[in-house]
Design a protein around this motif. Structure first.
Motif, PDB file in Angstrom:
ATOM      1  N   MET A   1      -3.317 -29.532 -29.664  1.00  0.00           N
ATOM      2  CA  MET A   1      -1.904 -29.839 -29.523  1.00  0.00           C
ATOM      3  C   MET A   1      -1.544 -29.887 -28.051  1.00  0.00           C
ATOM      4  O   MET A   1      -2.354 -29.568 -27.208  1.00  0.00           O
ATOM      5  N   ALA A   2      -0.330 -30.295 -27.714  1.00  0.00           N
ATOM      6  CA  ALA A   2      -0.127 -30.740 -26.350  1.00  0.00           C
ATOM      7  C   ALA A   2       1.326 -30.657 -25.906  1.00  0.00           C
ATOM      8  O   ALA A   2       2.247 -30.535 -26.710  1.00  0.00           O
ATOM      9  N   LEU A   3       1.505 -30.761 -24.569  1.00  0.00           N
ATOM     10  CA  LEU A   3       2.796 -31.005 -23.956  1.00  0.00           C
ATOM     11  C   LEU A   3       2.867 -32.488 -23.626  1.00  0.00           C
ATOM     12  O   LEU A   3       1.994 -33.017 -22.922  1.00  0.00           O
ATOM     13  N   ILE A   4       3.894 -33.146 -24.139  1.00  0.00           N
ATOM     14  CA  ILE A   4       4.134 -34.562 -23.858  1.00  0.00           C
ATOM     15  C   ILE A   4       5.436 -34.645 -23.079  1.00  0.00           C
ATOM     16  O   ILE A   4       6.490 -34.260 -23.590  1.00  0.00           O
ATOM     17  N   ALA A   5       5.358 -35.106 -21.840  1.00  0.00           N
ATOM     18  CA  ALA A   5       6.531 -35.210 -20.980  1.00  0.00           C
ATOM     19  C   ALA A   5       7.019 -36.652 -20.978  1.00  0.00           C
ATOM     20  O   ALA A   5       6.237 -37.581 -20.771  1.00  0.00           O
ATOM     21  N   ILE A   6       8.329 -36.847 -21.215  1.00  0.00           N
ATOM     22  CA  ILE A   6       8.913 -38.184 -21.288  1.00  0.00           C
ATOM     23  C   ILE A   6       9.942 -38.312 -20.174  1.00  0.00           C
ATOM     24  O   ILE A   6      10.803 -37.440 -20.009  1.00  0.00           O
ATOM     25  N   ALA A   7       9.848 -39.380 -19.393  1.00  0.00           N
ATOM     26  CA  ALA A   7      10.676 -39.496 -18.201  1.00  0.00           C
ATOM     27  C   ALA A   7      10.948 -40.958 -17.888  1.00  0.00           C
ATOM     28  O   ALA A   7      10.393 -41.872 -18.518  1.00  0.00           O
ATOM     29  N   ALA A   8      11.814 -41.181 -16.919  1.00  0.00           N
ATOM     30  CA  ALA A   8      12.129 -42.532 -16.442  1.00  0.00           C
ATOM     31  C   ALA A   8      12.159 -42.511 -14.926  1.00  0.00           C
ATOM     32  O   ALA A   8      12.280 -41.447 -14.294  1.00  0.00           O
ATOM     33  N   ASP A   9      12.057 -43.700 -14.349  1.00  0.00           N
ATOM     34  CA  ASP A   9      12.108 -43.798 -12.893  1.00  0.00           C
ATOM     35  C   ASP A   9      13.541 -43.875 -12.380  1.00  0.00           C
ATOM     36  O   ASP A   9      13.892 -43.230 -11.412  1.00  0.00           O
ATOM     37  N   LYS A  10      14.374 -44.659 -13.050  1.00  0.00           N
ATOM     38  CA  LYS A  10      15.728 -44.890 -12.556  1.00  0.00           C
ATOM     39  C   LYS A  10      16.597 -45.358 -13.706  1.00  0.00           C
ATOM     40  O   LYS A  10      16.111 -45.941 -14.672  1.00  0.00           O
ATOM     41  N   GLY A  14      16.879 -44.811 -21.932  1.00  0.00           N
ATOM     42  CA  GLY A  14      16.803 -44.285 -23.284  1.00  0.00           C
ATOM     43  C   GLY A  14      15.794 -43.173 -23.440  1.00  0.00           C
ATOM     44  O   GLY A  14      15.173 -43.045 -24.503  1.00  0.00           O
ATOM     45  N   VAL A  15      15.627 -42.340 -22.415  1.00  0.00           N
ATOM     46  CA  VAL A  15      14.638 -41.258 -22.462  1.00  0.00           C
ATOM     47  C   VAL A  15      14.980 -40.265 -23.571  1.00  0.00           C
ATOM     48  O   VAL A  15      14.108 -39.879 -24.362  1.00  0.00           O
ATOM     49  N   ALA A 146       1.102 -31.257 -18.453  1.00  0.00           N
ATOM     50  CA  ALA A 146       1.231 -32.140 -19.601  1.00  0.00           C
ATOM     51  C   ALA A 146      -0.103 -32.802 -19.932  1.00  0.00           C
ATOM     52  O   ALA A 146      -0.902 -33.113 -19.040  1.00  0.00           O
ATOM     53  N   SER A 147      -0.342 -33.014 -21.209  1.00  0.00           N
ATOM     54  CA  SER A 147      -1.487 -33.823 -21.627  1.00  0.00           C
ATOM     55  C   SER A 147      -1.184 -35.307 -21.483  1.00  0.00           C
ATOM     56  O   SER A 147      -2.087 -36.112 -21.260  1.00  0.00           O
ATOM     57  N   LEU A 148       0.089 -35.665 -21.627  1.00  0.00           N
ATOM     58  CA  LEU A 148       0.486 -37.061 -21.555  1.00  0.00           C
ATOM     59  C   LEU A 148       1.878 -37.156 -20.950  1.00  0.00           C
ATOM     60  O   LEU A 148       2.787 -36.427 -21.355  1.00  0.00           O
ATOM     61  N   VAL A 149       2.033 -38.015 -19.952  1.00  0.00           N
ATOM     62  CA  VAL A 149       3.339 -38.351 -19.388  1.00  0.00           C
ATOM     63  C   VAL A 149       3.682 -39.764 -19.836  1.00  0.00           C
ATOM     64  O   VAL A 149       2.909 -40.700 -19.613  1.00  0.00           O
ATOM     65  N   LEU A 150       4.825 -39.908 -20.490  1.00  0.00           N
ATOM     66  CA  LEU A 150       5.292 -41.214 -20.945  1.00  0.00           C
ATOM     67  C   LEU A 150       6.480 -41.648 -20.092  1.00  0.00           C
ATOM     68  O   LEU A 150       7.505 -40.955 -20.050  1.00  0.00           O
ATOM     69  N   LEU A 151       6.337 -42.765 -19.401  1.00  0.00           N
ATOM     70  CA  LEU A 151       7.427 -43.340 -18.627  1.00  0.00           C
ATOM     71  C   LEU A 151       8.138 -44.378 -19.486  1.00  0.00           C
ATOM     72  O   LEU A 151       7.505 -45.308 -19.988  1.00  0.00           O
ATOM     73  N   VAL A 152       9.429 -44.199 -19.672  1.00  0.00           N
ATOM     74  CA  VAL A 152      10.227 -45.100 -20.504  1.00  0.00           C
ATOM     75  C   VAL A 152      10.881 -46.142 -19.606  1.00  0.00           C
ATOM     76  O   VAL A 152      11.445 -45.808 -18.554  1.00  0.00           O
ATOM     77  N   ARG A 162       9.662 -51.166 -11.070  1.00  0.00           N
ATOM     78  CA  ARG A 162       9.834 -49.755 -10.708  1.00  0.00           C
ATOM     79  C   ARG A 162       8.908 -48.855 -11.511  1.00  0.00           C
ATOM     80  O   ARG A 162       8.357 -47.881 -10.982  1.00  0.00           O
ATOM     81  N   VAL A 163       8.740 -49.145 -12.804  1.00  0.00           N
ATOM     82  CA  VAL A 163       7.872 -48.283 -13.599  1.00  0.00           C
ATOM     83  C   VAL A 163       6.416 -48.445 -13.158  1.00  0.00           C
ATOM     84  O   VAL A 163       5.639 -47.484 -13.173  1.00  0.00           O
ATOM     85  N   ARG A 164       6.029 -49.651 -12.745  1.00  0.00           N
ATOM     86  CA  ARG A 164       4.680 -49.853 -12.193  1.00  0.00           C
ATOM     87  C   ARG A 164       4.482 -48.985 -10.952  1.00  0.00           C
ATOM     88  O   ARG A 164       3.475 -48.272 -10.820  1.00  0.00           O
ATOM     89  N   ASP A 165       5.463 -49.004 -10.045  1.00  0.00           N
ATOM     90  CA  ASP A 165       5.335 -48.236  -8.809  1.00  0.00           C
ATOM     91  C   ASP A 165       5.384 -46.737  -9.083  1.00  0.00           C
ATOM     92  O   ASP A 165       4.667 -45.954  -8.438  1.00  0.00           O
ATOM     93  N   ARG A 166       6.228 -46.310 -10.048  1.00  0.00           N
ATOM     94  CA  ARG A 166       6.312 -44.886 -10.377  1.00  0.00           C
ATOM     95  C   ARG A 166       5.012 -44.411 -11.009  1.00  0.00           C
ATOM     96  O   ARG A 166       4.534 -43.312 -10.721  1.00  0.00           O
ATOM     97  N   ALA A 167       4.421 -45.242 -11.873  1.00  0.00           N
ATOM     98  CA  ALA A 167       3.142 -44.872 -12.485  1.00  0.00           C
ATOM     99  C   ALA A 167       2.070 -44.701 -11.426  1.00  0.00           C
ATOM    100  O   ALA A 167       1.268 -43.753 -11.484  1.00  0.00           O
ATOM    101  N   ALA A 168       2.036 -45.597 -10.457  1.00  0.00           N
ATOM    102  CA  ALA A 168       1.041 -45.486  -9.392  1.00  0.00           C
ATOM    103  C   ALA A 168       1.263 -44.225  -8.558  1.00  0.00           C
ATOM    104  O   ALA A 168       0.307 -43.522  -8.204  1.00  0.00           O
TER     105      ALA A 168
END
Length: 279
Positions: A1-10, A14-15, A146-152, A162-168
């Motif tokens: 089982m895991a920690l899943i973090a959900i976030a946005a850049d700007k 709908g996070v 976190a095991s997984l970070v999800l960028l919305v 922006r999400v491409r740059d935030r992921a990098a």
């Protein structure tokens, strides 16, 4: 089982809606944590299981008042409360000013969230709504746990850039020059698009190609339907068959894909119920 973090850049893609929808259909026991340092929304948009309002003082605010002496993973349940429908939640801070009470405690919180998976008392996954994250966001200190970070992200070109740059940037911050066993255990980074259902497959493939070409280390996990009516049903503002909404149907698909791809590594069993929306 895991920690899943959900976030946005700007912005507000709908996070919170994504986090609640995924938690509602999650296949194992789950605790939803509103960790946005700017303040939580659920006390305003959702009700408690008893029909009244959620208690704004029980959740991240009560954790901030007590956790300076340490926080065992199972103690998280002392600060949780059930929402209408049965989903357990740590409601968010009332405002950004309250975030000062958690200064220096975010790494400890991340450790406790991740450790809840192995707790002998109420093991569960944690889905954390981190709101907007940047280089100076305090919740960025949760992410290494976190095991997984999800960028919305929504699908307008500027949002995808922006999400491409935030992921990098996240990949560089979280992974750096990791090699060997450390690289195998590193936090995974995924992107969830909020998209019109009719175009989601096409745009998902296009964005995934962009992420691969940019060598961000991130991949598109799936798409959540842009469904204002379903979001209103999820928040209790509108009546209807929530389980039949495009929002929940797409959340179930994303949840299933996440667990199919990564679930073997998160397979420690947990007691208690799974998600709250019927299948």
């Amino acid at each position: 089982m895991a920690l899943i973090a959900i976030a946005a850049d700007k912005g507000s893609p709908g996070v919170t809606t994504t986090a609640v929808a995924l938690a509602a259909v999650w296949p194992r026991r789950v605790l939803l944590a509103e960790t946005d340092p700017s303040g939580g929304d659920l006390v305003y948009r959702s009700s408690a299981a008893h029909g009244g309002p959620l208690d704004p003082n029980t959740g991240m605010l009560s954790i901030a008042a007590t956790a300076r002496r340490g926080l065992a993973a199972e103690q998280l349940w002392d600060h949780a409360q059930p929402m209408s429908g049965g989903l357990d939640v740590l409601v968010g801070l009332g405002s950004s000013e309250h975030a000062a009470g958690l200064a220096g405690q975010w790494p400890m919180l991340g450790h406790s969230f991740a450790a809840l998976a192995d707790s002998p008392y109420g093991a569960a996954d944690v889905i954390a709504d981190c709101g907007r994250i940047g280089a100076d966001s305090p919740t960025a200190e949760l992410l290494p746990h976190a095991s997984l970070v999800l960028l919305v992200a929504r699908t307008e070109p500027e949002n995808l850039a922006r999400v491409r740059d935030r992921a990098a940037a996240l990949a560089n911050r979280l992974h750096g020059a990791q090699r060997g066993a450390a690289a195998l255990a590193r936090t995974l980074i995924g992107v969830v698009l909020v998209a019109d259902p009719g175009n989601s497959a096409r745009i998902t493939n296009q964005v995934n190609d962009m992420l691969v070409a940019s060598r961000t280390g991130a991949r598109v996990i799936g798409a959540i339907a842009h469904d204002p009516s379903g979001a209103d049903q999820l928040a209790g503002r509108k009546r209807g068959r929530l389980d039949k909404s495009l929002l929940i149907r797409s959340a179930r698909k994303v949840s299933g894909d996440i667990n199919q791809q990564f679930g073997v590594a998160w397979a420690a069993p947990a007691a208690g119920a799974a998600g709250t929306v019927g299948r």
